[in-house]
Design a protein around this motif. Structure first.
Motif, PDB file in Angstrom:
ATOM      1  N   VAL A   1     -37.968   6.862  35.363  1.00 12.78           N
ATOM      2  CA  VAL A   1     -37.451   7.531  34.174  1.00 12.78           C
ATOM      3  C   VAL A   1     -36.078   6.929  33.893  1.00 12.78           C
ATOM      4  O   VAL A   1     -35.203   6.961  34.755  1.00 12.78           O
ATOM      5  N   PRO A   2     -35.878   6.340  32.726  1.00 17.07           N
ATOM      6  CA  PRO A   2     -34.573   5.735  32.442  1.00 17.07           C
ATOM      7  C   PRO A   2     -33.452   6.776  32.508  1.00 17.07           C
ATOM      8  O   PRO A   2     -33.678   7.953  32.215  1.00 17.07           O
ATOM      9  N   GLN A   3     -32.287   6.277  32.885  1.00 17.76           N
ATOM     10  CA  GLN A   3     -31.150   7.167  33.063  1.00 17.76           C
ATOM     11  C   GLN A   3     -30.912   8.041  31.823  1.00 17.76           C
ATOM     12  O   GLN A   3     -30.616   9.227  31.929  1.00 17.76           O
ATOM     13  N   SER A   4     -31.088   7.471  30.647  1.00 20.39           N
ATOM     14  CA  SER A   4     -30.790   8.222  29.419  1.00 20.39           C
ATOM     15  C   SER A   4     -31.716   9.412  29.217  1.00 20.39           C
ATOM     16  O   SER A   4     -31.425  10.304  28.419  1.00 20.39           O
ATOM     17  N   LEU A   5     -32.830   9.447  29.944  1.00 20.72           N
ATOM     18  CA  LEU A   5     -33.784  10.534  29.726  1.00 20.72           C
ATOM     19  C   LEU A   5     -33.814  11.531  30.879  1.00 20.72           C
ATOM     20  O   LEU A   5     -34.614  12.469  30.872  1.00 20.72           O
ATOM     21  N   THR A   6     -32.963  11.325  31.863  1.00 19.86           N
ATOM     22  CA  THR A   6     -33.014  12.222  33.020  1.00 19.86           C
ATOM     23  C   THR A   6     -32.539  13.621  32.672  1.00 19.86           C
ATOM     24  O   THR A   6     -32.706  14.542  33.460  1.00 19.86           O
ATOM     25  N   ARG A   7     -31.970  13.793  31.491  1.00 16.78           N
ATOM     26  CA  ARG A   7     -31.557  15.142  31.091  1.00 16.78           C
ATOM     27  C   ARG A   7     -32.740  16.033  30.726  1.00 16.78           C
ATOM     28  O   ARG A   7     -32.600  17.236  30.551  1.00 16.78           O
ATOM     29  N   PHE A   8     -33.924  15.456  30.584  1.00 13.87           N
ATOM     30  CA  PHE A   8     -35.085  16.263  30.229  1.00 13.87           C
ATOM     31  C   PHE A   8     -35.782  16.788  31.482  1.00 13.87           C
ATOM     32  O   PHE A   8     -35.719  16.160  32.538  1.00 13.87           O
ATOM     33  N   PRO A   9     -36.445  17.925  31.367  1.00 13.69           N
ATOM     34  CA  PRO A   9     -37.061  18.527  32.562  1.00 13.69           C
ATOM     35  C   PRO A   9     -38.212  17.669  33.094  1.00 13.69           C
ATOM     36  O   PRO A   9     -38.801  16.875  32.357  1.00 13.69           O
ATOM     37  N   ASN A  10     -38.523  17.874  34.370  1.00 16.06           N
ATOM     38  CA  ASN A  10     -39.629  17.177  35.024  1.00 16.06           C
ATOM     39  C   ASN A  10     -40.918  17.238  34.239  1.00 16.06           C
ATOM     40  O   ASN A  10     -41.677  16.270  34.191  1.00 16.06           O
TER      41      ASN A  10
END
Ligand SMILES: *[C@@H]1O[C@H](CO)[C@@H](O)[C@H](O)[C@H]1NC(C)=O
Ligand SMILES: *[C@@H]1O[C@H](CO)[C@@H](O)[C@H](O)[C@H]1NC(C)=O
Ligand SMILES: *[C@@H]1O[C@H](CO)[C@@H](O)[C@H](O)[C@H]1NC(C)=O
Ligand SMILES: *[C@@H]1O[C@H](CO)[C@@H](O)[C@H](O)[C@H]1NC(C)=O
Ligand SMILES: *[C@@H]1O[C@H](CO)[C@@H](O)[C@H](O)[C@H]1NC(C)=O
Ligand SMILES: *[C@@H]1O[C@H](CO)[C@@H](O)[C@H](O)[C@H]1NC(C)=O
Ligand SMILES: *[C@@H]1O[C@H](CO)[C@@H](O)[C@H](O)[C@H]1NC(C)=O
Ligand SMILES: *[C@@H]1O[C@H](CO)[C@@H](O)[C@H](O)[C@H]1NC(C)=O
Ligand SMILES: *[C@@H]1O[C@H](CO)[C@@H](O)[C@H](O)[C@H]1NC(C)=O
Length: 630
Positions: free
Chosen positions: A201-210
């Motif tokens: 998962v790219p760093q920019s999208l890690t703010r989204f839930p699993n």
């Protein structure tokens, strides 16, 4: 009269000419080219001679009606691939919804000409193959929902060029390859679950839930640690806790279960603290003989049980207090108990809390209420007034309230209410309220209309209860009251109810019967929704069968009536009280809804397919008049 008619005719023809002049004829032709080249199981009322902006199903125009800006065709049974150079000619299009159809074939890539497109809903179709690689052409796109298709190939990296993107749902497709670095700050909602994606998962999208990435073959170590937003859990929890509290009033009777309470509590002096906090005890009958002291103490006061004439009930206060009782529900004005008397009679006893008026005023109001005699109004049999206790005795309705019938949980021996039952409930309630409004020189107000105050009479028609109490009760703190969902917006003090606010509450009841949803309910997304607002938004967005209770969709040939009931309900919940119809007019509309069909009962009538969209169109016309109001 003749002259008037001529003027009217001139006016109308003038209007028609104007209308014809401002039609987006090229856009219309593009849509017709689309529809005529596609199989669809539900007919469309798109006629080249009629106004697309005013009459065509699923079509929305801009202000001056020069262009079509939205096309929404969910669930029309379209099959096959989108013909090229049809929808792509609607160059002013902002919203395109083709969701929930059977579209197949490739992504209609000529839509790339639609630079003003902001929302694209293609979910729940059978589109397949790869997406176009250059999403940059849709620079204004903000919502993309392609979920539940068979798209494959990689997720185009150009999506990261969409600076207005707020929601991207690609779930349940067959996308493969790595997730591109979609560094779009405006993105609030992302769902890439159930694909065949690999890598990290790219760093920019890690703010989204699993959950946004589940159902793929992603490398576990990178995707797991950072993706749980720190405060999501507590937020969810608090809204889950508050939601039942909010719903408590509405579903009290059914969800709290039948909690057994000694009738002693009815009479107990320390009234508030004595109410148990809903312990889920097994059903247990309690005799109250041992509490005689309290009873007699109460009887020493000025209280007496006052029966209304023609009442064939024969018991006294002592009998009542000896009865075994269980809580039926806790409402805004007090708690209602089922009391089974020793002689086999069962009555419903309401124990009022916070009565704010003196004895005389209370008695006058009870007389007014008790003298309302109508088959659709639950009869008040008796009342009791003492300094410390105010009781009301009603007939007991064994089937429970409409709220319990409508919202009982699955599995609790629940029989879904069919359409006929719901129409009878609405008709009965409308008759009851209309009668109430005609009493006391046309001054009586119900004041507490809601599904938990409606029961079924012996003919299975709605029968309203709990009327005329609002003015007697100390106003309850606004937050609780407003959440009750039936309350008209202008009623800020629970005593300031009016016949117009009754009409509003009745409208909410109609919407509740149609949608099967409580006036205040939670959506999947933890949000608490006000039914009136929700219906308005759904009708405005899609105006389709979506608002209706799924349980109703099993019954054939009732769309026209459902649509008409929806229209009546929406008229009743007009924001401004003076815009609402009188209850007697509402009753007429409700009864006319039926009369249309008396010759052809809905269950046997075979209606032509054309009637469906035709019946749904009037709602589109209503949107204009209602959408601004909520
Ligand atoms: C796109 O939207 C803008 C602003 O709303 C408008 O000026 C323009 O004419 C639209 N484009 C088309 C092709 O209608
Ligand atoms: C995007 O929207 C803006 C304003 O609404 C408009 O001016 C512009 O033309 C649109 N972009 C395209 C490619 O049409
Ligand atoms: C994608 O489209 C945009 C705008 O039309 C254009 O500027 C860009 O060069 C295109 N990119 C590719 C890779 O085709
Ligand atoms: C996408 O469509 C699905 C299915 O209709 C729906 O549940 C979801 O809320 C939609 N998501 C967005 C972002 O619109
Ligand atoms: C995406 O769409 C699916 C159904 O197609 C839905 O279940 C899911 O809730 C949607 N995701 C979001 C985040 O809305
Ligand atoms: C995914 O979509 C297929 C059809 O495209 C459907 O049969 C299946 O139930 C969907 N799965 C989920 C989890 O939504
Ligand atoms: C996508 O699916 C099509 C058939 O639907 C198939 O021919 C093609 O090879 C697939 N492409 C990829 C990248 O999986
Ligand atoms: C983003 O847009 C720019 C300019 O329109 C274009 O050159 C570039 O190729 C786009 N990026 C992607 C990943 O398509
Ligand atoms: C997922 O990818 C694997 C290998 O890359 C392939 O064997 C499998 O069929 C794919 N599954 C789907 C549902 O596309």
């Amino acid at each position: 009269m003749g002259i008037k008619f001529i003027f009217l005719a001139i006016f109308l023809s003038g209007a028609l000419v104007l209308l014809a002049r401002s039609e987006p004829s090229e856009d219309k032709q593009a849509l017709l080219d689309f529809a005529n080249n596609m199989y669809h199981s539900r007919p469309l009322n798109w006629d080249v001679r009629t106004s697309a902006c005013n009459l065509w199903t699923g079509v929305t125009c801009n202000h001056d009606k020069s262009r079509i800006i939205a096309v929404r065709l969910p669930g029309f049974g379209f099959r096959g691939s989108v013909p090229s150079n049809t929808l792509a000619r609607l160059s002013a299009l902002q919203i395109l919804s083709l969701r929930s159809n059977g579209f197949s074939g490739p992504f209609p890539s000529d839509l790339s000409k639609l630079g003003n497109l902001t929302s694209l809903y293609l979910q729940l179709n059978k589109f397949q193959g790869p997406l176009p690689q250059n999403f940059s052409v849709w620079e204004n796109l903000s919502v993309i929902n392609l979920s539940d298709n068979a798209f494959n190939g990689s997720i185009p990296a150009s999506i990261s060029n969409l600076t207005h993107l707020t929601a991207l749902n690609l779930s349940n497709n067959s996308f493969s390859g790595e997730i591109p670095d979609l560094n779009v700050p405006s993105l609030q909602l992302l769902d890439l679950s159930n694909n065949n994606l690999t890598g990290n998962v790219p760093q920019s999208l890690t703010r989204f839930p699993n959950s946004a990435f589940s159902g793929n073959q992603l490398a576990p170590e990178v995707s797991s640690p950072p993706v749980v937003p720190p405060n999501e859990k507590p937020e969810k929890k608090s809204s889950r806790i508050s939601e039942p509290a909010v719903l408590g009033i509405i579903i009290g009777g059914s969800s709290l279960g039948f909690v057994l309470i000694a009738v002693l509590l009815i009479i107990c002096y320390s009234n508030k603290e004595a109410q148990p906090k809903a312990p889920k005890k097994p059903k247990k009958e309690v005799s109250l003989k041992r509490e005689k002291k309290t009873i007699s103490a109460s009887q020493d006061g000025d209280g007496r049980l006052v029966f209304f004439e023609n009442c064939n009930l024969a018991f006294d206060l002592e009998d009542l207090l000896r009865a075994s009782a269980e809580v039926l529900g806790k409402g805004s004005f007090g708690t209602t108990y089922k009391a089974a008397l020793e002689d086999g009679t069962t009555v419903a006893v309401k124990r009022l809390k916070e009565v704010s008026v003196g004895k005389r005023e209370f008695e006058l109001q009870m007389e007014a209420v008790g003298n309302v005699r109508h088959e659709n109004v639950a009869q008040l049999r008796a009342y009791y007034y003492s300094k410390d206790e105010k009781l009301m005795v009603y007939d007991y309705y064994a089937q429970g309230s409409v709220s319990a019938l409508l919202h009982a949980k699955m599995g609790e021996k629940r029989i879904p209410l069919d359409w006929e039952s719901r129409v009878r409930i609405a008709t009965g309630a409308a008759r009851g309220i209309t009668h109430i409004h005609s009493e006391c020189g046309g001054k009586l107000v119900h004041g507490n209309m809601k599904a938990s105050n409606i029961f079924l009479n012996s003919q299975q028609y709605g029968c309203v209860s709990d009327l005329g109490l609002a003015t007697l009760i100390t106003p309850i703190a606004p937050p609780v009251m407003r959440t009750a969902g039936y309350r008209a917006p202008e009623v800020t003090d629970s005593r300031k109810v009016s016949q117009a606010s009754d009409v509003y509450s009745f409208g909410v009841l109609l919407l509740e019967l149609l949608t099967g949803k409580s006036p205040i309910h939670a959506t999947g997304g933890d949000e608490v929704i006000h039914l009136v607002r929700w219906v308005n938004s759904v009708v405005r967005e899609e105006w389709t069968a979506e608002v209706f209770d799924v349980e109703l969709l099993r019954f054939p040939n009732i769309e026209e009536e459902m649509v008409e009931m929806l229209r009546i309900g929406m008229t009743c919940v007009a924001r401004m009280p003076e815009q609402r119809p009188k209850m007697s007019d509402v009753l007429k509309m409700v009864e006319d809804m039926r009369r249309v069909n008396t010759g052809n009962p809905p269950s046997t009538e075979t209606r032509t397919e054309e009637s469906t969209p035709a019946a749904l169109t009037p709602i589109a016309a209503d949107i204009a008049s209602t959408s601004g109001q909520q």
